[in-house]
Design an enzyme around this catalytic site. Structure first.
Site, PDB file in Angstrom:
ATOM      1  N   ASP A 105       0.874  -1.169   0.000  1.00  0.00           N
ATOM      2  CA  ASP A 105       0.000   0.000   0.000  1.00  0.00           C
ATOM      3  C   ASP A 105       0.920   1.230   0.000  1.00  0.00           C
ATOM      4  OD1 ASP A 105      -1.968   1.851   0.293  1.00  0.00           O
ATOM      5  OD2 ASP A 105      -2.604   1.214   2.289  1.00  0.00           O
TER       6      ASP A 105
ATOM      7  N   ASP B  33      -7.766  -7.811   0.943  1.00  0.00           N
ATOM      8  CA  ASP B  33      -6.862  -7.918   2.089  1.00  0.00           C
ATOM      9  C   ASP B  33      -7.587  -7.337   3.286  1.00  0.00           C
ATOM     10  OD1 ASP B  33      -6.433  -4.947   1.358  1.00  0.00           O
ATOM     11  OD2 ASP B  33      -5.428  -5.173   3.283  1.00  0.00           O
TER      12      ASP B  33
ATOM     13  N   CYS C 251     -12.492 -27.551   8.458  1.00  0.00           N
ATOM     14  CA  CYS C 251     -11.253 -26.845   8.106  1.00  0.00           C
ATOM     15  C   CYS C 251     -10.063 -27.800   8.178  1.00  0.00           C
ATOM     16  CB  CYS C 251     -11.053 -25.679   9.059  1.00  0.00           C
ATOM     17  SG  CYS C 251      -9.582 -24.726   8.712  1.00  0.00           S
TER      18      CYS C 251
ATOM     19  N   CYS D 224      -6.848 -26.621   8.366  1.00  0.00           N
ATOM     20  CA  CYS D 224      -5.659 -25.866   8.785  1.00  0.00           C
ATOM     21  C   CYS D 224      -4.933 -26.585   9.926  1.00  0.00           C
ATOM     22  CB  CYS D 224      -6.037 -24.437   9.184  1.00  0.00           C
ATOM     23  SG  CYS D 224      -6.638 -24.253  10.878  1.00  0.00           S
TER      24      CYS D 224
ATOM     25  N   CYS E 250      -6.925 -26.594  13.219  1.00  0.00           N
ATOM     26  CA  CYS E 250      -8.084 -27.504  13.268  1.00  0.00           C
ATOM     27  C   CYS E 250      -7.683 -28.976  13.185  1.00  0.00           C
ATOM     28  CB  CYS E 250      -9.081 -27.140  12.170  1.00  0.00           C
ATOM     29  SG  CYS E 250      -9.854 -25.534  12.467  1.00  0.00           S
TER      30      CYS E 250
ATOM     31  N   HIS F 163      -6.013 -20.181  11.831  1.00  0.00           N
ATOM     32  CA  HIS F 163      -7.323 -20.660  11.373  1.00  0.00           C
ATOM     33  C   HIS F 163      -8.083 -19.583  10.590  1.00  0.00           C
ATOM     34  CE1 HIS F 163     -11.265 -22.257  10.977  1.00  0.00           C
ATOM     35  NE2 HIS F 163     -11.702 -21.116  11.492  1.00  0.00           N
TER      36      HIS F 163
HETATM   37 ZN   LIG Z   1      -8.957 -24.188  10.856  1.00  0.00          ZN
END
Ligand SMILES: [Zn+2]
Length: 379
Positions: free
Chosen positions: A92, A273, A311, A313, A316, A342
């Site tokens: 930015d 973003d 999920c 990730c 998780c 997460h």
């Molecule tokens: Zn997750």
């Protein structure tokens, strides 16, 4: 060399998938970009960002210029060398931060004078200097210095901000061409122009048309999601997108709720973003396909399910709600790390779902399905 290719547009709306080729690698769209304001995504390692599927990060000229400073950035060969990863970075220009963080700013025709929010020292940004700063930072995608008007702004204030933004964008583009003239096409950074105009649809149209004439590599939509109503935001965005060329990427600056991502992608936004996933994580709020919730709530104390059972990730795959709830209440910093991982993974995954929906020609159905579950609020 064409840097952006639209792969497919959904037949029922403006949603589309694409591929943006930067000097640091390919960025597939739609995309959610985690924010690395201080050259770090708060509480998340580079290893975890990669595992979350981050394909592009957002960083900030204003912050890196003030601290650690451009000498440090140059010493490490730019932000990728400094952070030690190969994910492309979009910077930015600092326009928003100058207007939201600094003290005693004064906008002139030529640029903006302001005092650092860190130590009160005085600094002067011009469109040309910001291009030089981004060269030192070494990001893959640069943006032009812009004027961010407050919200709400009168039409006259918004028009005046837009006039300066466009003058500055012209100067930024000219300087960008000089700075990059000896670079091979595949080594040159991309330049995005920032489309302003507050909530006024005629100004957004005017901004889009004027910016399109400058032929930047992409368009950033600035000055929205700053407190206006949702209908105002969507109308202003639509007015801009309708008047932008279809063969360049559109990036909505600072938008991060999943429902907003779906709504704006539907109109043809490619890139997003926001600090929201990491900021909310530090406040104990997590997102799941069945809605957002606070991990500290008593009902999660004995809950052995992960934050979001769907999920994949790291958080998780390994930890229960009950454990993370305990970490959060005990003020253990691992709570921030796990929930940040997460939440970032969740938004990146939403962008992946959008891509799949466009590929199947079913964006609207997918958005409806997302909303039905997300707002049903049962975890
Ligand atoms: Zn997750």
């Amino acid at each position: 060399m064409k840097h952006f290719e639209v792969i497919k547009t959904d037949p029922s709306c403006g949603a589309r998938t694409g591929r943006l080729t930067t000097r640091q690698g390919v960025v597939n769209t739609q995309i959610f970009m985690p924010v690395a304001t201080q050259a770090t995504v708060k509480a998340v390692t580079q290893r975890d960002l990669k595992e979350c599927g981050a394909e592009c990060l957002l960083s900030n000229t204003y912050h890196l210029y003030l601290r650690p400073g451009l000498k440090v950035m140059e010493h490490f060969g730019g932000i990728n060398g400094f952070m030690n990863h190969d994910i492309p970075v979009l910077t930015d220009s600092g326009g928003f931060q100058v207007f939201s963080l600094s003290k005693l700013r004064k906008i002139t025709e030529d640029g903006v004078i302001f005092q650092s929010h860190i130590d009160g020292s005085t600094h002067y940004f011009t469109p040309e200097k910001v291009i030089d700063f981004e060269k030192s930072i070494g990001s893959a995608i640069w943006t032009c210095l812009d004027v961010c008007v407050k919200n709400p702004a009168t039409r006259a204030e918004a028009a005046e901000g837009l006039r300066k933004t466009m003058n500055w964008a012209k100067r930024a583009k000219k300087h960008f061409l000089e700075v990059t003239k000896d670079m091979e096409e595949e080594k040159r950074p991309l330049l995005f122009g920032i489309v302003q105009g507050s909530v006024y649809t005629d100004l957004r149209k005017q901004a889009a048309e004027a910016m399109a004439e400058l032929e930047p590599d992409g368009f950033a939509i600035g000055g929205l999601s700053v407190g206006e109503t949702k209908p105002q935001m969507l109308e202003a965005l639509q007015a801009a997108i309708e008047n932008l060329p279809k063969d360049k990427p559109v990036y909505f600056m600072g938008l991060g709720t999943p429902e907003d991502l779906w709504d704006c992608a539907e109109l043809g936004t490619d890139m997003f973003d926001c600090v929201l996933p990491t900021r909310n994580a530090r406040n104990g709020q997590v997102m799941s396909e069945d809605g957002k919730y606070y991990i500290k709530n008593a009902c999660y104390r004995l809950d052995d399910r992960p934050i979001d059972p769907e999920c994949s990730c790291y958080c998780c795959r390994n930890y229960s709600r009950g454990y993370i709830s305990h970490l959060y209440k005990a003020h253990e910093i691992l709570a921030s790390e796990l929930m940040s991982i997460h939440n970032i993974h969740f938004l990146i995954n939403q962008a992946h779902k959008m891509r799949e929906a466009v590929a199947a020609g079913k964006f609207r159905e997918a958005k409806k399905a997302f909303r039905e579950r997300y707002f049903q609020d049962r975890h």
